[in-house]
Write an enzyme that holds these catalytic residues in place. Sequence first.
Site, PDB file in Angstrom:
ATOM      1  N   ARG A   1      27.067  -9.520  67.170  1.00 20.70           N
ATOM      2  CA  ARG A   1      26.947  -8.648  65.996  1.00 20.70           C
ATOM      3  C   ARG A   1      27.371  -9.397  64.748  1.00 20.70           C
ATOM      4  O   ARG A   1      28.036 -10.434  64.808  1.00 20.70           O
ATOM      5  CB  ARG A   1      27.875  -7.418  66.138  1.00 20.70           C
ATOM      6  CG  ARG A   1      27.526  -6.480  67.279  1.00 20.70           C
ATOM      7  CD  ARG A   1      26.233  -5.732  67.015  1.00 20.70           C
ATOM      8  NE  ARG A   1      25.919  -4.799  68.087  1.00 20.70           N
ATOM      9  CZ  ARG A   1      25.268  -5.136  69.206  1.00 20.70           C
ATOM     10  NH1 ARG A   1      24.881  -6.384  69.414  1.00 20.70           N
ATOM     11  NH2 ARG A   1      25.006  -4.223  70.120  1.00 20.70           N
TER      12      ARG A   1
ATOM     13  N   SER B   1      21.794   1.926  58.096  1.00 23.35           N
ATOM     14  CA  SER B   1      22.419   1.129  59.152  1.00 23.35           C
ATOM     15  C   SER B   1      21.439   0.098  59.681  1.00 23.35           C
ATOM     16  O   SER B   1      20.223   0.331  59.713  1.00 23.35           O
ATOM     17  CB  SER B   1      22.807   2.089  60.281  1.00 23.35           C
ATOM     18  OG  SER B   1      23.119   1.368  61.452  1.00 23.35           O
TER      19      SER B   1
ATOM     20  N   ASP C   1      30.875  21.009  51.907  1.00 22.33           N
ATOM     21  CA  ASP C   1      29.926  20.481  52.886  1.00 22.33           C
ATOM     22  C   ASP C   1      28.612  20.159  52.159  1.00 22.33           C
ATOM     23  O   ASP C   1      28.185  20.935  51.291  1.00 22.33           O
ATOM     24  CB  ASP C   1      29.690  21.556  53.953  1.00 22.33           C
ATOM     25  CG  ASP C   1      28.970  21.016  55.167  1.00 22.33           C
ATOM     26  OD1 ASP C   1      29.561  20.985  56.252  1.00 22.33           O
ATOM     27  OD2 ASP C   1      27.784  20.616  55.020  1.00 22.33           O
TER      28      ASP C   1
ATOM     29  N   TYR D   1      21.144   9.405  66.490  1.00 20.83           N
ATOM     30  CA  TYR D   1      21.862   8.982  65.270  1.00 20.83           C
ATOM     31  C   TYR D   1      20.996   8.001  64.481  1.00 20.83           C
ATOM     32  O   TYR D   1      20.778   8.155  63.274  1.00 20.83           O
ATOM     33  CB  TYR D   1      23.206   8.320  65.645  1.00 20.83           C
ATOM     34  CG  TYR D   1      23.803   7.531  64.516  1.00 20.83           C
ATOM     35  CD1 TYR D   1      24.394   8.174  63.427  1.00 20.83           C
ATOM     36  CD2 TYR D   1      23.755   6.132  64.500  1.00 20.83           C
ATOM     37  CE1 TYR D   1      24.918   7.438  62.367  1.00 20.83           C
ATOM     38  CE2 TYR D   1      24.286   5.402  63.449  1.00 20.83           C
ATOM     39  CZ  TYR D   1      24.863   6.056  62.385  1.00 20.83           C
ATOM     40  OH  TYR D   1      25.370   5.334  61.337  1.00 20.83           O
TER      41      TYR D   1
ATOM     42  N   LYS E   1      19.029   8.124  60.552  1.00 19.34           N
ATOM     43  CA  LYS E   1      19.064   7.127  59.468  1.00 19.34           C
ATOM     44  C   LYS E   1      17.642   6.713  59.082  1.00 19.34           C
ATOM     45  O   LYS E   1      17.320   6.574  57.903  1.00 19.34           O
ATOM     46  CB  LYS E   1      19.874   5.895  59.895  1.00 19.34           C
ATOM     47  CG  LYS E   1      21.352   6.167  60.107  1.00 19.34           C
ATOM     48  CD  LYS E   1      22.036   6.560  58.817  1.00 19.34           C
ATOM     49  CE  LYS E   1      23.494   6.912  59.012  1.00 19.34           C
ATOM     50  NZ  LYS E   1      24.118   7.501  57.829  1.00 19.34           N
TER      51      LYS E   1
HETATM   52  P1  NAD Z   1      33.453   8.450  58.631  1.00 17.49           P
HETATM   53  O1  NAD Z   1      33.216   9.489  59.679  1.00 17.49           O
HETATM   54  O2  NAD Z   1      34.798   7.800  58.584  1.00 17.49           O
HETATM   55  O3  NAD Z   1      33.157   9.065  57.186  1.00 17.49           O
HETATM   56  C1  NAD Z   1      32.187  10.065  56.967  1.00 17.49           C
HETATM   57  C2  NAD Z   1      32.846  11.155  56.132  1.00 17.49           C
HETATM   58  O4  NAD Z   1      31.883  12.174  55.884  1.00 17.49           O
HETATM   59  C3  NAD Z   1      34.033  11.803  56.856  1.00 17.49           C
HETATM   60  O5  NAD Z   1      35.141  11.853  55.973  1.00 17.49           O
HETATM   61  C4  NAD Z   1      33.535  13.207  57.184  1.00 17.49           C
HETATM   62  O6  NAD Z   1      34.579  14.168  57.173  1.00 17.49           O
HETATM   63  C5  NAD Z   1      32.505  13.436  56.078  1.00 17.49           C
HETATM   64  N1  NAD Z   1      31.437  14.375  56.436  1.00 17.49           N
HETATM   65  C6  NAD Z   1      30.690  14.421  57.566  1.00 17.49           C
HETATM   66  N2  NAD Z   1      29.793  15.408  57.503  1.00 17.49           N
HETATM   67  C7  NAD Z   1      29.962  16.008  56.292  1.00 17.49           C
HETATM   68  C8  NAD Z   1      29.331  17.095  55.631  1.00 17.49           C
HETATM   69  N3  NAD Z   1      28.353  17.789  56.220  1.00 17.49           N
HETATM   70  N4  NAD Z   1      29.749  17.425  54.406  1.00 17.49           N
HETATM   71  C9  NAD Z   1      30.758  16.753  53.793  1.00 17.49           C
HETATM   72  N5  NAD Z   1      31.404  15.734  54.371  1.00 17.49           N
HETATM   73  C10 NAD Z   1      31.003  15.359  55.605  1.00 17.49           C
HETATM   74  O7  NAD Z   1      32.310   7.349  58.768  1.00 17.49           O
HETATM   75  P2  NAD Z   1      32.178   5.922  58.082  1.00 17.49           P
HETATM   76  O8  NAD Z   1      32.360   4.895  59.135  1.00 17.49           O
HETATM   77  O9  NAD Z   1      32.973   5.869  56.843  1.00 17.49           O
HETATM   78  O10 NAD Z   1      30.620   5.941  57.735  1.00 17.49           O
HETATM   79  C11 NAD Z   1      30.155   6.392  56.472  1.00 17.49           C
HETATM   80  C12 NAD Z   1      28.632   6.406  56.496  1.00 17.49           C
HETATM   81  O11 NAD Z   1      28.170   5.108  56.828  1.00 17.49           O
HETATM   82  C13 NAD Z   1      28.034   7.353  57.544  1.00 17.49           C
HETATM   83  O12 NAD Z   1      26.882   7.932  56.990  1.00 17.49           O
HETATM   84  C14 NAD Z   1      27.676   6.423  58.682  1.00 17.49           C
HETATM   85  O13 NAD Z   1      26.624   6.929  59.444  1.00 17.49           O
HETATM   86  C15 NAD Z   1      27.261   5.164  57.940  1.00 17.49           C
HETATM   87  N6  NAD Z   1      27.399   3.949  58.748  1.00 17.49           N
HETATM   88  C16 NAD Z   1      28.591   3.658  59.349  1.00 17.49           C
HETATM   89  C17 NAD Z   1      28.690   2.515  60.153  1.00 17.49           C
HETATM   90  C18 NAD Z   1      29.978   2.185  60.865  1.00 17.49           C
HETATM   91  O14 NAD Z   1      29.937   1.375  61.790  1.00 17.49           O
HETATM   92  N7  NAD Z   1      31.129   2.741  60.485  1.00 17.49           N
HETATM   93  C19 NAD Z   1      27.584   1.670  60.318  1.00 17.49           C
HETATM   94  C20 NAD Z   1      26.389   1.983  59.663  1.00 17.49           C
HETATM   95  C21 NAD Z   1      26.313   3.131  58.876  1.00 17.49           C
HETATM   96  N1  UFG Z   2      31.633  -3.262  72.808  1.00 14.16           N
HETATM   97  C1  UFG Z   2      32.333  -3.571  73.957  1.00 14.16           C
HETATM   98  N2  UFG Z   2      33.338  -2.734  74.332  1.00 14.16           N
HETATM   99  C2  UFG Z   2      33.688  -1.620  73.630  1.00 14.16           C
HETATM  100  C3  UFG Z   2      32.957  -1.317  72.450  1.00 14.16           C
HETATM  101  C4  UFG Z   2      31.928  -2.161  72.075  1.00 14.16           C
HETATM  102  O1  UFG Z   2      32.060  -4.560  74.619  1.00 14.16           O
HETATM  103  O2  UFG Z   2      34.609  -0.888  74.039  1.00 14.16           O
HETATM  104  C5  UFG Z   2      30.570  -4.192  72.374  1.00 14.16           C
HETATM  105  C6  UFG Z   2      29.199  -3.547  72.233  1.00 14.16           C
HETATM  106  O3  UFG Z   2      28.533  -3.554  73.467  1.00 14.16           O
HETATM  107  C7  UFG Z   2      28.556  -4.432  71.160  1.00 14.16           C
HETATM  108  C8  UFG Z   2      29.744  -4.848  70.287  1.00 14.16           C
HETATM  109  O4  UFG Z   2      30.906  -4.641  71.076  1.00 14.16           O
HETATM  110  O5  UFG Z   2      28.030  -5.585  71.754  1.00 14.16           O
HETATM  111  C9  UFG Z   2      29.876  -4.038  69.016  1.00 14.16           C
HETATM  112  O6  UFG Z   2      29.870  -2.638  69.325  1.00 14.16           O
HETATM  113  P1  UFG Z   2      30.277  -1.531  68.240  1.00 14.16           P
HETATM  114  O7  UFG Z   2      30.098  -0.202  68.870  1.00 14.16           O
HETATM  115  O8  UFG Z   2      31.609  -1.857  67.651  1.00 14.16           O
HETATM  116  O9  UFG Z   2      29.232  -1.785  67.058  1.00 14.16           O
HETATM  117  P2  UFG Z   2      27.633  -1.735  67.045  1.00 14.16           P
HETATM  118  O10 UFG Z   2      27.218  -2.887  66.220  1.00 14.16           O
HETATM  119  O11 UFG Z   2      27.029  -1.638  68.373  1.00 14.16           O
HETATM  120  O12 UFG Z   2      27.361  -0.364  66.282  1.00 14.16           O
HETATM  121  C10 UFG Z   2      27.852  -0.129  64.945  1.00 14.16           C
HETATM  122  C11 UFG Z   2      27.951   1.360  64.700  1.00 14.16           C
HETATM  123  C12 UFG Z   2      26.593   1.989  64.705  1.00 14.16           C
HETATM  124  C13 UFG Z   2      25.690   1.290  63.759  1.00 14.16           C
HETATM  125  C14 UFG Z   2      25.661  -0.189  64.063  1.00 14.16           C
HETATM  126  C15 UFG Z   2      24.854  -0.950  63.072  1.00 14.16           C
HETATM  127  O13 UFG Z   2      28.740   1.977  65.690  1.00 14.16           O
HETATM  128  O14 UFG Z   2      26.702   3.312  64.270  1.00 14.16           O
HETATM  129  O15 UFG Z   2      26.997  -0.708  64.026  1.00 14.16           O
HETATM  130  O16 UFG Z   2      25.263  -0.630  61.794  1.00 14.16           O
HETATM  131  F1  UFG Z   2      24.451   1.789  63.871  1.00 14.16           F
END
Ligand code: NAD
Ligand code: UFG
Length: 338
Positions: free
Chosen positions: A231, A124, A58, A149, A153
């Site tokens: 998006r 993000s 962790d 969240y 960030k």
């Molecule tokens: P994810 O949940 O698939 O991956 C995150 C990983 O971190 C997981 O494997 C989880 O088990 C591990 N983890 C969480 N807390 C931990 C801890 N305390 N110690 C060790 N491991 C830990 O998420 P993801 O979609 O791959 O996102 C990766 C990063 O990118 C995250 O920081 C997320 O906030 C950021 N991010 C994701 C998105 C998105 O839409 N997926 C968008 C913007 C930013």
């Molecule tokens: N949406 C729907 N129906 C659903 C899910 C989403 O209509 O069931 C719409 C949302 O309202 C939005 C678009 O689809 O207009 C995209 O939504 P997502 O949740 O897939 O993605 P976002 O861009 O809103 O958010 C993602 C991550 C956030 C991150 C952000 C920017 O979930 O953590 O991208 O990086 F902060």
Amino acid sequence: MAILITGGCGYIGSHTCVEMLSAGYDIVVMDNYYNSKPEALVRIKELSGKDFPFYECDIRDAEGLRRIFRENKIEAVIHFAGLKAVGESVRIPLAYYDNNVGGTVVLCQVMAEMGCKRMIFSSSATVYGTGNPSPLKEDMPTGAVTNPYGRTKHMIEGILQDLCVSDPEWSVILLRYFTPIGAHESGRIGEDPNGIPNNLMPYISQVAIGKLPRLSVFGNDYDTPDGTGVRDYIHVVDLACGHVRAVDYALTHTGAQAINLGTGNGCSVLDLVNAFVTANQVEVPYVIAPRRPGDVAVCYSDPTKAGELLGWTANRDLTDMCRDTWRWQNQNPRGYDN
Ligand code: NAD
Ligand code: UFG
């Protein structure tokens, strides 16, 4: 010398491990499996044909981190580990501040202690908040976020920038991701959400395969061409390649840089549904539902800085994103539990 990848078993982390290995980097992976499974590691090794050390650890465990740094020569860290569900962060904010902010502080303390001062951080587009017009540029004001969240960030960006001011040896790249979707083109690794997905693309693919009856489109009365949210969807493999370029850059520069990783193209909810239907010849029934609280109408990037500084641009299109998501969903209907 190796690159430590925290959260390397997760969605973006697993794809980045594959791209880092194929670019010739040695990696060390750590994860606490909070939101991932050991099977992801098996598949990363299968795809890359390479082995690497893994630690179940962790980021809040300073002694566990010290052991990783003692047992490996780490020159930089790609820091993915964190919690990422927006709605959950509203319900349990302290868990988000503890894991994301507290965990990053512990990680940086151990890095400084061990003389490793280069980090690529998963930020993000959410840090741009509600006040800025798209296309979003890195020098626009940040911080008007709509949930805990997003606040984690924004806080971590500030902490890492302060660190670079305090000690000029630090090199930090704040990668501001737009909306990652898609999967590795092999269909062997992809996004494996727990329970009902929060995000659009995994929801669409679970409707298409019949696990969920229909998609709810959150609002069709936004000020956008078809009324649904816009998006900047980016293929997760393009995003992973952006990390390889960011590591190259961080190894040869110091200071803090925020860099957007997006395509620069806006795509509405209905555009994505239609692209998925066309690319895969499937049906995706949907209904119009109320807006989701906290959503902005439009969010897409200006990716110019990533091109100039990192020499990176996204080169996979919406059809690739839809086709690769569907291949992963079809081949792994129960994610990594198959
Ligand atoms: P994810 O949940 O698939 O991956 C995150 C990983 O971190 C997981 O494997 C989880 O088990 C591990 N983890 C969480 N807390 C931990 C801890 N305390 N110690 C060790 N491991 C830990 O998420 P993801 O979609 O791959 O996102 C990766 C990063 O990118 C995250 O920081 C997320 O906030 C950021 N991010 C994701 C998105 C998105 O839409 N997926 C968008 C913007 C930013
Ligand atoms: N949406 C729907 N129906 C659903 C899910 C989403 O209509 O069931 C719409 C949302 O309202 C939005 C678009 O689809 O207009 C995209 O939504 P997502 O949740 O897939 O993605 P976002 O861009 O809103 O958010 C993602 C991550 C956030 C991150 C952000 C920017 O979930 O953590 O991208 O990086 F902060």
